[in-house]
Scaffold this motif. Structure first.
Motif, PDB file in Angstrom:
ATOM      1  N   THR A  12       6.102  -0.206   5.583  1.00 57.77           N
ATOM      2  CA  THR A  12       5.542  -0.397   4.246  1.00 57.77           C
ATOM      3  C   THR A  12       4.034  -0.204   4.240  1.00 57.77           C
ATOM      4  O   THR A  12       3.473   0.444   3.344  1.00 57.77           O
ATOM      5  N   THR A  13       3.358  -0.731   5.241  1.00 54.94           N
ATOM      6  CA  THR A  13       1.903  -0.565   5.324  1.00 54.94           C
ATOM      7  C   THR A  13       1.528   0.906   5.448  1.00 54.94           C
ATOM      8  O   THR A  13       0.578   1.387   4.818  1.00 54.94           O
ATOM      9  N   TRP A  14       2.282   1.637   6.253  1.00 57.41           N
ATOM     10  CA  TRP A  14       2.029   3.068   6.426  1.00 57.41           C
ATOM     11  C   TRP A  14       2.275   3.823   5.120  1.00 57.41           C
ATOM     12  O   TRP A  14       1.491   4.694   4.725  1.00 57.41           O
ATOM     13  N   ALA A  15       3.343   3.474   4.416  1.00 61.76           N
ATOM     14  CA  ALA A  15       3.692   4.182   3.185  1.00 61.76           C
ATOM     15  C   ALA A  15       2.645   3.995   2.096  1.00 61.76           C
ATOM     16  O   ALA A  15       2.405   4.898   1.296  1.00 61.76           O
ATOM     17  N   THR A  16       2.008   2.836   2.039  1.00 64.35           N
ATOM     18  CA  THR A  16       1.044   2.552   0.974  1.00 64.35           C
ATOM     19  C   THR A  16      -0.389   2.876   1.362  1.00 64.35           C
ATOM     20  O   THR A  16      -1.277   2.838   0.504  1.00 64.35           O
ATOM     21  N   GLY A  17      -0.640   3.149   2.638  1.00 66.01           N
ATOM     22  CA  GLY A  17      -2.010   3.308   3.090  1.00 66.01           C
ATOM     23  C   GLY A  17      -2.797   2.028   2.960  1.00 66.01           C
ATOM     24  O   GLY A  17      -4.028   2.054   2.850  1.00 66.01           O
ATOM     25  N   GLY A  18      -2.091   0.901   2.971  1.00 65.71           N
ATOM     26  CA  GLY A  18      -2.743  -0.396   2.897  1.00 65.71           C
ATOM     27  C   GLY A  18      -3.073  -0.875   1.493  1.00 65.71           C
ATOM     28  O   GLY A  18      -3.733  -1.916   1.334  1.00 65.71           O
ATOM     29  N   LEU A  19      -2.648  -0.151   0.464  1.00 65.36           N
ATOM     30  CA  LEU A  19      -2.948  -0.550  -0.913  1.00 65.36           C
ATOM     31  C   LEU A  19      -2.091  -1.740  -1.328  1.00 65.36           C
ATOM     32  O   LEU A  19      -0.861  -1.668  -1.332  1.00 65.36           O
ATOM     33  N   LEU A  20      -2.746  -2.842  -1.694  1.00 66.33           N
ATOM     34  CA  LEU A  20      -2.058  -4.039  -2.166  1.00 66.33           C
ATOM     35  C   LEU A  20      -2.441  -4.331  -3.609  1.00 66.33           C
ATOM     36  O   LEU A  20      -3.544  -3.976  -4.049  1.00 66.33           O
ATOM     37  N   PRO A  21      -1.585  -5.001  -4.363  1.00 66.33           N
ATOM     38  CA  PRO A  21      -1.918  -5.355  -5.748  1.00 66.33           C
ATOM     39  C   PRO A  21      -3.037  -6.397  -5.805  1.00 66.33           C
ATOM     40  O   PRO A  21      -3.239  -7.177  -4.867  1.00 66.33           O
TER      41      PRO A  21
END
Length: 208
Positions: free
Chosen positions: A118-127
């Motif tokens: 999940t971290t890889w898929a988002t590039g670290g983008l969190l809400p």
């Protein structure tokens, strides 16, 4: 305008779609430009992936393959929808995001590597804010069953959904600064008022 990124999470039948619609309307009355989206299915590619992972006839999809399909949807969604919208100053409200994978695939399917994927898929983008609508799975599944036939995840055993609920609550406890946990047994109006309050607080933070 500094954009706000809000994810709505929770089990089946908790009312995420309703609350996203109401939150978007509330933001628009305050002059905000809002994008409503969802996972899976927020892009043309995502709609195809959604069909694959949620079709009740797709029983052959293994847990790891399921997690990777969700990750593919999320990576494409982040790159082509979420990041561009935020960069343009649009608020983004998404029906499900990273915590759904951690709850459903990580806990429900027993895949401890789901967080890495999940971290890889988002590039670290969190809400900026994650709204967790918490509901007894029995109640949520009854609501979901009343409006449509069960999809592949909804049709899982009750203990699966109980694991998912417990995982969501554990994730919220890990990051209280990002989460607001709301009792989804209550009326839509009561929940919407608390969602607006939580979003209003985050708006003050991002605009300050």
């Amino acid at each position: 305008m500094t954009a706000l990124f809000v994810a709505f999470e929770g089990g089946e039948g908790v009312g995420k779609s309703t609350q996203i619609e109401r939150a978007a309307a509330w933001l628009r009355t305050r002059g905000r430009d809002v994008l409503e989206t969802r996972e899976p299915g927020g892009t043309p590619l995502g709609r195809e992936l959604r069909r694959l992972v949620l079709d009740p006839d797709s029983h052959h999809v293994t847990p790891r393959a399921e997690a990777l399909l969700y990750a593919a949807d999320r990576a494409h969604h982040v790159d082509t929808v979420i990041r561009p919208a935020l960069a343009a100053g649009r608020d983004v409200l998404t029906d499900r995001y990273v915590d759904s994978t951690l709850a459903y695939q990580g806990a429900g399917r027993g895949l401890p590597d789901a967080r890495v994927v999940t971290t890889w898929a988002t590039g670290g983008l969190l809400p900026d804010l994650t709204v967790l609508l918490d509901l007894d799975p029995r109640v949520g599944l009854a609501r979901a069953g009343a409006r449509s036939s069960f999809d592949r995840l909804e049709a899982a055993a009750l203990d699966f959904h109980e694991e998912v609920r417990a995982a969501f609550l554990a994730l919220a406890a890990e990051a209280p600064e990002r989460y607001v946990v709301l009792d989804a047994h209550r009326s839509s109006d009561a929940i919407a008022a608390e969602v607006a309050e939580a979003i209003g607080t985050r708006l003050f933070d991002v605009e300050r």
